[in-house]
Design a protein around this motif. Structure first.
Motif, PDB file in Angstrom:
ATOM      1  N   VAL A  77     -11.233  -3.929   7.856  1.00 46.33           N
ATOM      2  CA  VAL A  77     -11.717  -5.563   7.857  1.00 46.33           C
ATOM      3  C   VAL A  77     -11.744  -6.046   9.238  1.00 46.33           C
ATOM      4  N   TRP A  78     -10.678  -5.958  10.197  1.00 49.81           N
ATOM      5  CA  TRP A  78     -10.748  -6.276  11.631  1.00 49.81           C
ATOM      6  C   TRP A  78     -11.705  -5.772  12.303  1.00 49.81           C
ATOM      7  N   SER A 111     -24.282 -14.998   8.728  1.00 47.73           N
ATOM      8  CA  SER A 111     -23.285 -14.384   8.352  1.00 47.73           C
ATOM      9  C   SER A 111     -23.600 -13.487   7.204  1.00 47.73           C
ATOM     10  N   GLY A 112     -24.503 -14.112   6.027  1.00 50.18           N
ATOM     11  CA  GLY A 112     -24.948 -13.342   5.089  1.00 50.18           C
ATOM     12  C   GLY A 112     -25.916 -12.331   5.471  1.00 50.18           C
ATOM     13  N   LYS A 118     -12.727 -10.670   2.845  1.00 52.62           N
ATOM     14  CA  LYS A 118     -11.723 -10.597   3.814  1.00 52.62           C
ATOM     15  C   LYS A 118     -12.425 -10.935   5.185  1.00 52.62           C
ATOM     16  N   VAL A 119     -13.622 -10.136   5.207  1.00 50.13           N
ATOM     17  CA  VAL A 119     -14.189 -10.392   6.507  1.00 50.13           C
ATOM     18  C   VAL A 119     -14.834 -11.757   6.601  1.00 50.13           C
ATOM     19  N   ASN A 133     -19.103 -21.897   3.575  1.00 49.07           N
ATOM     20  CA  ASN A 133     -20.402 -21.413   3.491  1.00 49.07           C
ATOM     21  C   ASN A 133     -20.319 -20.024   4.103  1.00 49.07           C
ATOM     22  N   ILE A 134     -19.647 -19.708   5.104  1.00 47.25           N
ATOM     23  CA  ILE A 134     -19.501 -18.215   5.524  1.00 47.25           C
ATOM     24  C   ILE A 134     -18.981 -17.315   4.451  1.00 47.25           C
ATOM     25  N   VAL A 135     -17.860 -17.758   3.861  1.00 45.99           N
ATOM     26  CA  VAL A 135     -17.401 -16.921   2.656  1.00 45.99           C
ATOM     27  C   VAL A 135     -18.469 -16.540   1.582  1.00 45.99           C
TER      28      VAL A 135
END
Length: 448
Positions: free
Chosen positions: A277-278, A329-330, A360-361, A397-399
């Motif tokens: 994830v990191w 992001s999407g 998580k990202v 929005n990013i999530v």
């Protein structure tokens, strides 16, 4: 056809593991059905812990072959969890060409070990290829060409050709005592010749070749357009050093195309489907930052028309930032998912793990850039409630964009709609609508 079996095998493995049943027999079956490229894809369809467990079930020979064809990041993830006693056997049978392909993902310790286990000839070839830049043909050439000394008699030539020939070998290259390329002859021309004179007559002295210093991209195109399975590679003196074959040429072109596709979405080349994830967050954060610059530029232009906007000017100015950050992001997620769908890596069984990872990202990058944008907004407009509004909108929005990047191509593929063509359009619509509702809705509640 066996590639179509990948989703079934992924599901079968997950089902057995969920029921705590052994998978050794199933892995043995898979080894006998799939080739090494497909086995690499199958392994990359599982989280790293489970991938390592499956890896240890594979036979030693299969491990060595799969290790060569894995993506760089997937190979590095594997090396990170294996100890030296497990890693070194994977490097004992590498030839010069294979080690050149793997060298970018191996540290010096492993490279030195692989070189020490090569034959003297392969060691010399490897060192010679290292003298070439990555963009030059000499770095990409292989050394499986069939060389025939010019002075060799027909009977001896036939004995040489009667042995197992390298793949994609339809001609033999004729060289003099100094390895100078002087001609080529078709393999069937050798066996059809009945005497020395007929053999010499069949030799083509006008050979199409590639200079070892040529650009690999141009050389790959030349080979593909030549209608031949391989072209000889010569050095500045005209001496035969190796050959460039069609598999290498097409592999290079596919690598360039995939690199362009991945980088167009701001991802790092060859990112593993289940990389940490990191690492995934770090890889994508850079391009989110670049996109932020362009988004604020668009907002500045909108701000030039501030006098014409009659209601909540700051909201109108910052709207493109919300939409654009969700969109990029999407698109990062959707590119990775579309590739996974195309390779058959994503099924109902592993979809939940992918969603959790992308959630998580999205949360990490959402929080990071929501803080950055919130601070910039406060410095720009000197309004805490406006900064809080855009902080919440950006984070949400990013999530949502990260989750949509998984769900949109998945749903489209289930409805037999090509996600590569329509996924970005649907994704942009989802992120724009969600972003504007949250941003403008909160703005109405907090600022009016």
């Amino acid at each position: 056809m066996s590639l179509d079996l990948l989703p079934d095998y992924i599901d079968k493995i997950n089902q057995r593991l969920e029921r705590e049943k052994p998978v050794n027999g199933l892995i043995s079956e898979i080894e006998s059905v799939l080739n090494v490229d497909q086995l690499a894809i199958l392994l990359e369809s599982f989280p790293i812990k489970l991938r390592t467990d499956l890896w240890e079930i594979l036979s030693d020979e299969t491990q060595q072959n799969v290790f060569i064809v894995m993506k760089n990041e997937s190979r590095q993830l594997l090396l990170d969890v294996l100890d030296d006693a497990q890693c070194f056997p994977l490097l004992t049978k590498l030839d010069a060409f294979n080690l050149l392909e793997l060298s970018e993902s191996l540290n010096d310790r492993f490279i030195d070990y692989a070189v020490s286990n090569m034959t003297a000839k392969q060691r010399s070839l490897y060192k010679k290829s290292c003298d070439y830049d990555l963009s030059e043909v000499g770095h990409w050439q292989n050394f499986t060409e069939l060389q025939i000394p010019q002075r060799l008699k027909l009977s001896a030539v036939k004995k040489v050709c009667a042995k197992s020939l390298p793949a994609f070998t339809d001609v033999a290259y004729i060289v003099d005592d100094n390895a100078l390329l002087v001609g080529e002859i078709a393999i069937n021309g050798i066996f059809n010749a009945t005497d020395q004179q007929q053999y010499l007559t069949a030799i083509n002295q006008h050979v199409e070749f590639i200079d070892s210093n040529n650009n690999i991209s141009e050389a790959a195109e030349k080979l593909i357009n030549s209608g031949k399975s391989a072209l000889p590679v010569v050095d500045d003196n005209g001496c035969l050093t190796g050959r460039l074959d069609l598999p290498t040429a097409y592999r290079y072109k596919e690598q360039i195309i995939e690199t362009q596709l991945i980088q167009s979405a701001g991802l790092v080349e060859e990112e593993d489907l289940f990389s940490s994830v990191w690492l995934s967050s770090k890889n994508r954060a850079v391009w989110l930052g670049i996109n932020l610059v362009t988004a604020f530029l668009a907002s500045w232009f909108i701000g030039l028309f501030e006098a014409t906007i009659q209601q909540v000017v700051a909201l109108a100015v910052l709207m493109p930032v919300v939409a654009s950050m969700g969109g990029i992001s999407g698109s990062q997620t959707i590119t990775l998912i579309i590739r996974g769908l195309a390779l058959g890596q994503i099924t109902e069984a592993n979809k939940r793990d992918i969603i959790v990872k992308e959630l998580k990202v999205g949360a990490i990058n959402g929080l990071l850039w929501a803080i950055v944008i919130g601070v910039i907004t406060y410095l720009w407009f000197d309004t805490f409630l406006l900064s809080l509004t855009i902080f919440i909108a950006i984070l949400g929005n990013i999530v949502i964009a990260s989750l949509s990047g998984v769900w949109v191509p998945w749903v489209l593929s289930r409805f037999k709609i090509d996600p590569a063509l329509s996924g970005s359009v649907v994704l942009t619509t989802v992120t724009d609508i969600f972003g504007f509702i949250v941003f403008l809705g909160l703005g109405s509640l907090l600022l009016l």
